[in-house]
Design a protein around this motif. Structure first.
Motif, PDB file in Angstrom:
ATOM      1  N   VAL B 486       0.834  -1.204   0.000  1.00  0.00           N
ATOM      2  CA  VAL B 486       0.000   0.000   0.000  1.00  0.00           C
ATOM      3  C   VAL B 486       0.875   1.263   0.000  1.00  0.00           C
ATOM      4  CG1 VAL B 486      -1.488   1.321   1.568  1.00  0.00           C
ATOM      5  CG2 VAL B 486      -2.106  -1.028   0.950  1.00  0.00           C
ATOM      6  N   GLY B 494      -0.789   4.856  -7.368  1.00  0.00           N
ATOM      7  CA  GLY B 494      -1.707   3.719  -7.466  1.00  0.00           C
ATOM      8  C   GLY B 494      -1.273   2.622  -8.405  1.00  0.00           C
ATOM      9  N   GLY B 510      -4.523   0.593  -7.548  1.00  0.00           N
ATOM     10  CA  GLY B 510      -5.251   1.347  -6.532  1.00  0.00           C
ATOM     11  C   GLY B 510      -5.681   2.671  -7.116  1.00  0.00           C
ATOM     12  N   GLN B 532      -5.072   4.720  -0.186  1.00  0.00           N
ATOM     13  CA  GLN B 532      -4.731   3.437  -0.817  1.00  0.00           C
ATOM     14  C   GLN B 532      -5.116   2.267   0.095  1.00  0.00           C
ATOM     15  OE1 GLN B 532      -3.739   2.968  -3.853  1.00  0.00           O
ATOM     16  NE2 GLN B 532      -3.019   4.995  -4.470  1.00  0.00           N
ATOM     17  N   TYR B 535      -8.883   1.691   0.102  1.00  0.00           N
ATOM     18  CA  TYR B 535      -9.317   1.101  -1.167  1.00  0.00           C
ATOM     19  C   TYR B 535      -9.039  -0.407  -1.190  1.00  0.00           C
ATOM     20  CZ  TYR B 535      -9.817   0.301  -6.183  1.00  0.00           C
ATOM     21  OH  TYR B 535     -10.218  -0.182  -7.402  1.00  0.00           O
ATOM     22  N   ALA B 536      -7.833  -0.784  -0.767  1.00  0.00           N
ATOM     23  CA  ALA B 536      -7.461  -2.210  -0.775  1.00  0.00           C
ATOM     24  C   ALA B 536      -8.381  -3.007   0.146  1.00  0.00           C
ATOM     25  CB  ALA B 536      -5.996  -2.368  -0.339  1.00  0.00           C
TER      26      ALA B 536
END
Lengths: 93, 755
Positions: B486, B494, B510, B532, B535-536
């Motif tokens: 990340v 990303g 990402g 990030q 989002y993951a």
């Protein structure tokens, strides 16, 4: 301590270092009961033993280590996992 | 780093060396012989379960899934071959040989085909398999199941199946291969009524089914299916009793003959009826553990608070002189050996990282009773002592430590630690109890558990995940998010760095959080990292809840359901949400220290000191510091988590909390919220190989820090400072548990090496 009568046993008690055991117990108590960490587990071998076990695995068929959350025979681990276990910090009191 | 003189061994050679004398350890000759037997047998594959599943499923095409699953399980138990070896007191093997795995074909068929040829000879966790069985798997079972497995069905329904099993950023590969897992039965209840008690409740439930009520649709199948499963368990015990009598009739030694007849008498009574003695109780517990390992594909089938639910039987037997302490310990050692005999069946790829066949059984002692008093007793000591004698890898033995726990019990545990096997684990009772108060309940809520339930039935399961016996079901080891990767994404707008293996090197993995050269403040970088991360987490969650739905509809587990409090009364399978408290899928992180140390290094070197620009840092990372060792050392010398230095520890505590907050805001398929964990055993090595260089000064593809521990060789101020750092994290937010490793040099604890 709980006294048991086990004349057939293969177990031999090591020669403990009482001051070290006391430090160890205090570290466990403090980390858990005072600092509130949920869980802790320990490897308690000497690093040289693991390094030697990588070089001469046939001498250490029953050597066990804690990887994380479980114990395993050192020989059964992949080289990269063995290296990672060895690379961790070996603490002294 | 690689020294060519070092030999890569693996379990195949390791097992050969352990064969014979070196494995003969234990408190009695019987245990020594059984331990030798464990090591003399290579893990093997039995296709009995597979055969039963294929047979039943082919004969019931188009019928409701629950009916087919329950029938297939019943068929498996009813026709399981009873196997008894010499020296044994406890009956029950999961397969036709010692160390035998019953393949869960409906989980594994999709990858099995590719691995089948090397199964017998692979370096890590090889399995023996008969030629005829191998051929039957290839020709009959794999073709029938390969497009019906959880992974295969799931892959057709989700947007990014390949990314979610191989990107190295966030994945759920382990979850997809292991439904039927992570469970503590309510053994106290089972021992008090036997399976007969469950049978009576199912019959009552069947009588109450109202066919005119839409809510009862399917419940007839549920109850009839469970009746068949329970009758199959009874038959299995009867088959064992008959086998023991058959062996006794042929036995020449009067002592062994008597033992076999005693085993037959016990199997006549349990597990169907209530246990009356310690021996009957431990037999019921072992047989149940074994059956769960056949039914489920996954790990962490947990004994829980063995020293509590076994105590009434132990005390009664001791008082009535039916049992000695030494005999009780011998039975416990035999159970440890048998537990270690349950292998975990995994693909070659996973076996490299999880080598050793370990399936994460767990047994704990100590803790408090429901009135909040110290619960330790003589059995607590015996369970710890047994491990010093028998020296098996399983089960994980734990001490549940409270301020009220006597020092004497802690000393008993410490002496086991000195043995160097990694046993036991130590847990803080108050902290895991607090985790349970908030388990599955989201950011605002509370779990349904009362304090009394938690104190009486609560314990960790698997490695460290808080659970409550009988009251909780759900996969606790599901999604995993790589915090090191990340950080890389935040430094690459990303994009996953090129040159990494797995899904998508050079791909947009990402969100576009901006060119790091434009981050004018630490806060801008910090926010990009957290974006990030969120989002993951959300992406893997979105993929897992689809799997959860498929599991609920197609992977029912009757014995887990029978052993879960209230499922029979509700008429709902535990995989479909019948538990008192549903949990999972959970999400855990790997590389906490790498993220914290990376952020601390960027803050210090780029923004506080201004000695290097963000752009220069990014370029140095791109080449894995090939031309900039000086910068790498500067980053290495920035504050590091694990030294009681608030500069780094505050960041660790913040991202720890943020991760938990995002995870716990997510709703799961069975109505609960997701729980956060940091526990993923040696995922730090595999995920490290899929992670580029990080600003912590770590080289590309090197291991990440393990679990929540400090990064390797960076905790340089001793165990007390490290412990203080760990104390700064908010454990109540990590409702699915936290795992901490520490290494204390052996020479601190004992004067001579005892091996």
């Amino acid at each position: 301590m709980l006294e048991l009568n086990t004349p057939e046993s293969t177990y031999q008690e090591p020669d403990y270092n009482p001051a070290g055991i006391r430090n160890f117990m205090n570290l466990v108590r403090t980390t858990l009961n005072d600092h509130g960490v949920e869980h802790i587990q320990f490897n308690t071998l000497n690093k040289e033993t693991l390094v030697d076990a990588q070089a001469h695995p046939e001498k250490y068929p029953t050597l066990m280590v804690r990887v994380a959350g479980y114990s395993v025979y050192f020989t059964d681990l992949g080289r990269r996992v063995q290296d990672d276990v060895i690379s961790r910090t070996e603490h002294r009191f | 780093m690689t020294d060519s003189a070092v030999k890569e061994v693996g379990s195949r050679l390791g097992m050969e060396w352990r064969d014979g004398k070196s494995a003969e350890v234990g408190s009695t000759r019987r245990i020594q012989q059984l331990n030798r037997l464990l090591h003399a047998n290579r893990p093997s594959v039995d296709i009995h379960r597979t055969r039963c599943f294929t047979k039943v499923f082919q004969a019931t095409e188009g019928e409701p899934y629950i009916r087919r699953r329950y029938k297939a399980c019943a068929e498996t138990y009813r026709t399981l071959e009873p196997v008894i070896y010499d020296h044994e007191q406890l009956a029950g093997w999961q397969g036709k040989r010692i160390r035998c795995e019953q393949i869960n074909i409906e989980m594994h068929a999709d990858w099995l085909e590719g691995d089948l040829d090397q199964m017998r000879v692979r370096q890590f966790d090889p399995f023996e398999i008969d030629d005829a069985d191998l051929q039957e798997l290839r020709e009959v079972h794999i073709p029938y199941w390969r497009d019906k497995t959880l992974t295969a069905v799931w892959a057709k329904q989700v947007p990014h199946p390949v990314k979610m099993v191989s990107s190295g950023i966030a994945d759920c590969v382990n979850y997809l291969g292991s439904a039927g897992s992570h469970f503590i039965p309510d053994y106290a209840a089972l021992l008090s009524t036997g399976y007969k008690g469950a049978y009576d409740r199912v019959q009552e439930g069947l009588a109450n089914v109202d066919p005119t009520n839409p809510a009862d649709i399917g419940k007839r199948d549920f109850h009839l299916g469970l009746i068949e499963v329970l009758e199959a368990v009874k038959t299995l015990a009867e088959n064992y009793a008959a086998k023991a009598r058959e062996l006794a009739a042929a036995e020449e030694h009067p002592e062994r003959k008597a033992e076999l007849l005693e085993m037959a008498r016990i199997m006549d009574w349990v597990p169907w009826n209530p246990a009356r003695t310690f021996r009957e109780a431990i037999q019921t517990v072992w047989l149940t553990e074994m059956l769960l390992s056949i039914e489920g594909a996954g790990p962490s089938l947990t004994y829980g608070r063995f020293d509590q639910y076994m105590l009434p039987y132990y005390e009664k037997d001791i008082a009535e002189s039916r049992l000695t302490r030494e005999q009780a310990m011998e039975l416990i050692e035999e159970m440890y050996i048998k537990t270690t005999n349950i292998p975990w069946f995994q693909s070659s790829q996973l076996a490299y990282y999880f080598g050793g066949y370990y399936r994460f059984p767990h047994l704990g002692v100590g803790g408090l009773n429901k009135l909040g008093r110290d619960a330790s007793n003589e059995l607590s000591y015996l369970c710890l002592r047994a491990m010093r004698h028998v020296r098996t890898t399983g089960p994980t033995v734990s001490l549940y430590l409270h301020q009220k726990t006597p020092d004497e019990l802690l000393l008993e545990a410490a002496k086991l630690s000195v043995e160097g096997m990694g046993h036991p684990s130590y847990f803080d009772v108050e902290t895991y109890s607090r985790m349970l108060e908030y388990r599955g309940a989201g950011l605002q809520g509370k779990s349904p558990y009362t304090r009394e339930q938690i104190l009486e039935l609560g314990s960790p399961l698997g490695c460290v995940e808080p659970g409550v016996a009988g009251l909780q079901y759900g996969h606790t080891d599901s999604g995993i998010v790589n915090m090191g990767a990340v950080v890389s994404l935040a430094l690459n707008n990303g994009v996953k760095p090129a040159g990494l293996p797995g899904w998508g090197p050079g791909e947009q993995a990402g969100p576009q959080t901006g060119d790091p050269a434009t981050f004018s403040t630490y806060e801008a970088f910090h926010d990009a990292v957290l974006e990030q991360l969120a989002y993951a987490i959300r992406e893997v969650h979105a993929h897992m809840i689809v799997a959860e739905k498929i599991i609920a509809e197609q992977h029912q587990i009757p014995l887990f359901t029978i052993l879960s409090t209230g499922c029979i009364e509700k008429g709902v399978d535990v995989a479909a949400g019948g538990a008192y408290c549903n949990i999972g899928p959970t999400i855990q992180c790997v590389g906490l220290a790498d993220m914290a140390n990376s952020m601390a290094a960027v803050k210090k070197v780029v923004y506080d000191e201004g000695s290097v620009t963000m752009d220069a840092l990014r370029k140095a990372l791109e080449t894995d510091f090939a031309d900039d060792e000086e910068l790498r050392l500067k980053l290495r010398n920035a504050p590091k988590y694990g030294n009681n230095d608030d500069y780094a520890d505050d960041i660790a505590a913040e991202v720890f909390q943020y991760f938990a907050d995002v995870v716990r805001s997510l709703r799961c398929y069975r109505g609960n919220y997701a729980d956060a964990a940091i526990q993923m055993v040696q995922a730090n090595v595999g995920f490290g190989e899929m992670t580029w260089a990080t600003p912590s000064g770590r080289h590309a593809m090197r291991p990440l820090a393990d679990t929540m521990s400090a990064e390797q060789q960076t905790d340089v101020h001793g165990p007390t400072a490290a412990s203080l750092s760990y104390g700064k994290l908010n454990y109540s937010a990590f409702t699915n548990g936290t795992l901490l490793n520490m290494w204390i040099s052996r020479s601190e604890l004992a004067k001579v090496i005892n091996n």
